[in-house]
Design an enzyme around this catalytic site. Structure first.
Site, PDB file in Angstrom:
ATOM      1  CG  ASP A 141      39.403  28.530  37.258  1.00 58.13           C
ATOM      2  OD1 ASP A 141      39.237  27.332  36.918  1.00 58.13           O
ATOM      3  OD2 ASP A 141      40.465  29.153  37.059  1.00 58.13           O
ATOM      4  CE  LYS A 144      42.428  32.994  34.991  1.00 63.41           C
ATOM      5  NZ  LYS A 144      41.402  32.101  35.610  1.00 63.41           N
ATOM      6  CG  ASP A 169      42.996  28.408  39.566  1.00 63.73           C
ATOM      7  OD1 ASP A 169      42.824  27.901  38.451  1.00 63.73           O
ATOM      8  OD2 ASP A 169      44.014  28.196  40.264  1.00 63.73           O
ATOM      9  CG  ASN A 170      44.414  30.550  37.249  1.00 64.31           C
ATOM     10  OD1 ASN A 170      43.226  30.392  37.014  1.00 64.31           O
ATOM     11  ND2 ASN A 170      45.311  29.594  37.055  1.00 64.31           N
ATOM     12  CD  GLU A 199      45.956  25.165  35.606  1.00 64.54           C
ATOM     13  OE1 GLU A 199      46.195  25.556  36.758  1.00 64.54           O
ATOM     14  OE2 GLU A 199      45.267  25.833  34.810  1.00 64.54           O
TER      15      GLU A 199
HETATM   16  O1  LIG Z   1      42.019  31.827  31.324  1.00 61.19           O
HETATM   17  C1  LIG Z   1      41.881  30.997  32.202  1.00 61.19           C
HETATM   18  N1  LIG Z   1      40.670  30.666  32.663  1.00 61.19           N
HETATM   19  C2  LIG Z   1      39.486  31.326  32.099  1.00 61.19           C
HETATM   20  C3  LIG Z   1      38.777  30.428  31.103  1.00 61.19           C
HETATM   21  C4  LIG Z   1      37.331  30.770  31.126  1.00 61.19           C
HETATM   22  N2  LIG Z   1      36.333  29.878  31.070  1.00 61.19           N
HETATM   23  N3  LIG Z   1      35.188  30.568  31.163  1.00 61.19           N
HETATM   24  C5  LIG Z   1      35.491  31.863  31.274  1.00 61.19           C
HETATM   25  C6  LIG Z   1      34.532  32.902  31.458  1.00 61.19           C
HETATM   26  C7  LIG Z   1      33.304  32.602  32.036  1.00 61.19           C
HETATM   27  C8  LIG Z   1      32.363  33.590  32.267  1.00 61.19           C
HETATM   28  C9  LIG Z   1      32.659  34.890  31.904  1.00 61.19           C
HETATM   29  N4  LIG Z   1      31.915  36.046  31.994  1.00 61.19           N
HETATM   30  C10 LIG Z   1      32.713  37.024  31.498  1.00 61.19           C
HETATM   31  N5  LIG Z   1      33.889  36.539  31.068  1.00 61.19           N
HETATM   32  C11 LIG Z   1      33.873  35.199  31.327  1.00 61.19           C
HETATM   33  C12 LIG Z   1      34.817  34.207  31.099  1.00 61.19           C
HETATM   34  N6  LIG Z   1      36.839  32.029  31.251  1.00 61.19           N
HETATM   35  C13 LIG Z   1      43.069  30.263  32.743  1.00 61.19           C
HETATM   36  C14 LIG Z   1      44.295  30.375  32.078  1.00 61.19           C
HETATM   37  C15 LIG Z   1      45.416  29.677  32.540  1.00 61.19           C
HETATM   38  C16 LIG Z   1      46.718  29.794  31.838  1.00 61.19           C
HETATM   39  C17 LIG Z   1      47.914  29.766  32.564  1.00 61.19           C
HETATM   40  C18 LIG Z   1      49.141  29.870  31.914  1.00 61.19           C
HETATM   41  C19 LIG Z   1      49.166  30.004  30.540  1.00 61.19           C
HETATM   42  F1  LIG Z   1      50.353  30.076  29.889  1.00 61.19           F
HETATM   43  C20 LIG Z   1      47.975  30.023  29.808  1.00 61.19           C
HETATM   44  C21 LIG Z   1      46.764  29.926  30.453  1.00 61.19           C
HETATM   45  C22 LIG Z   1      45.325  28.848  33.668  1.00 61.19           C
HETATM   46  C23 LIG Z   1      44.106  28.749  34.337  1.00 61.19           C
HETATM   47  O2  LIG Z   1      43.972  27.946  35.446  1.00 61.19           O
HETATM   48  C24 LIG Z   1      42.988  29.445  33.891  1.00 61.19           C
HETATM   49  O3  LIG Z   1      41.828  29.329  34.621  1.00 61.19           O
HETATM   50 MG   LIG Z   2      42.269  28.460  36.532  1.00 64.60          MG
END
Ligand SMILES: O=C(NCCc1nnc(-c2ccc3[nH]cnc3c2)[nH]1)c1cc(-c2ccc(F)cc2)cc(O)c1O
Ligand SMILES: [Mg+2]
Length: 215
Positions: A141, A144, A169-170, A199
């Protein structure tokens, strides 16, 4: 300066949820994100699918990539038996700081290891640092475009073994086309799509469950 969205989510938990009651933490976040401010938690609809997969796998060790505010970390950890744990990786220190407090409020800190850093840096150290043999369940999650490279890295590090379940997810929104193509076409995975919604919205999204079949 204004508070951040994660800070406002934590405040909603502290106002509405009961310390030590994970379900009340989940309910408080879902209510806030549905009625006040959208946020990228897996949410209640896809969260129920996540719950059913966790119950089906009954994992001893779980890896979550992408903690954000800890919503799905709490969803997973609340279903784990004593002795089982979830290692959750968060890249953004501000998200991690909020997630620690959300996890603590839910009373599940003994079942959670929150690690701050990049997945690409940490995955090669998981065995040595956490004494993990292989993960029973991986919840993807995070960013992406990291789903596919990190899945390949987990395979190379021997952290995915026969029976390991990947739940992503996603896969529709924002979408992970290269990851989907890989797990759906690989002879080493048995993949299944759980159709749902992004969500707190009516937009389509879903979870992809992929079981590793061994080499
Ligand atoms: O970007 C997402 N999630 C990612 C956050 C994150 N939290 N931690 C990290 C991490 C963690 C370790 C990592 N190691 C390397 N990169 C890393 C990134 N990334 C995300 C975006 C949406 C979304 C949908 C529609 C829209 F219009 C805008 C947004 C929906 C979702 O359910 C998501 O999960
Ligand atoms: Mg997500």
């Amino acid at each position: 300066t204004r508070t951040s969205r994660p800070q406002r989510i934590l405040k909603a938990v502290q106002r509405k949820a009961t310390v030590g009651d994970p379900q009340s933490v989940i309910t408080a976040i879902d209510h806030f994100c549905r009625h006040r401010e959208w946020a990228m938690n897996v949410g209640d609809e896809k969260g129920s699918i996540l719950d059913s997969v966790v119950n089906e796998v009954s994992p001893v060790t779980v890896l979550e990539l992408g903690t954000y505010c800890g919503y799905s970390t709490v969803r997973i950890a609340r279903l784990l038996p004593p002795g089982a744990c979830v290692i959750t990786l968060e890249f953004n220190p501000d998200y991690a700081a909020i997630a620690r407090q959300v996890i603590k409020w839910s009373g599940l800190e003994d079942k959670v290891q929150l690690v701050e850093g990049a997945s690409g840096d940490w995955i090669p150290w998981m065995k040595e640092h956490f004494g993990v043999q292989a993960f029973d369940l991986v919840f993807l999650d995070h960013w992406k475009e990291r789903y596919l490279p990190d899945t390949k890295l987990l395979e190379e590090c021997g952290l995915i073994q026969k029976g390991t379940v990947l739940l992503a997810d996603n896969v529709i929104c924002p979408g992970t086309p290269d990851y989907l193509e890989y797990v759906r076409n690989s002879p080493h995975y048995n993949s299944q799509y759980y159709r749902s919604h992004l969500e707190y919205t009516k937009a389509e999204d879903g979870l992809e469950k992929s079981v590793f079949l061994g080499y």
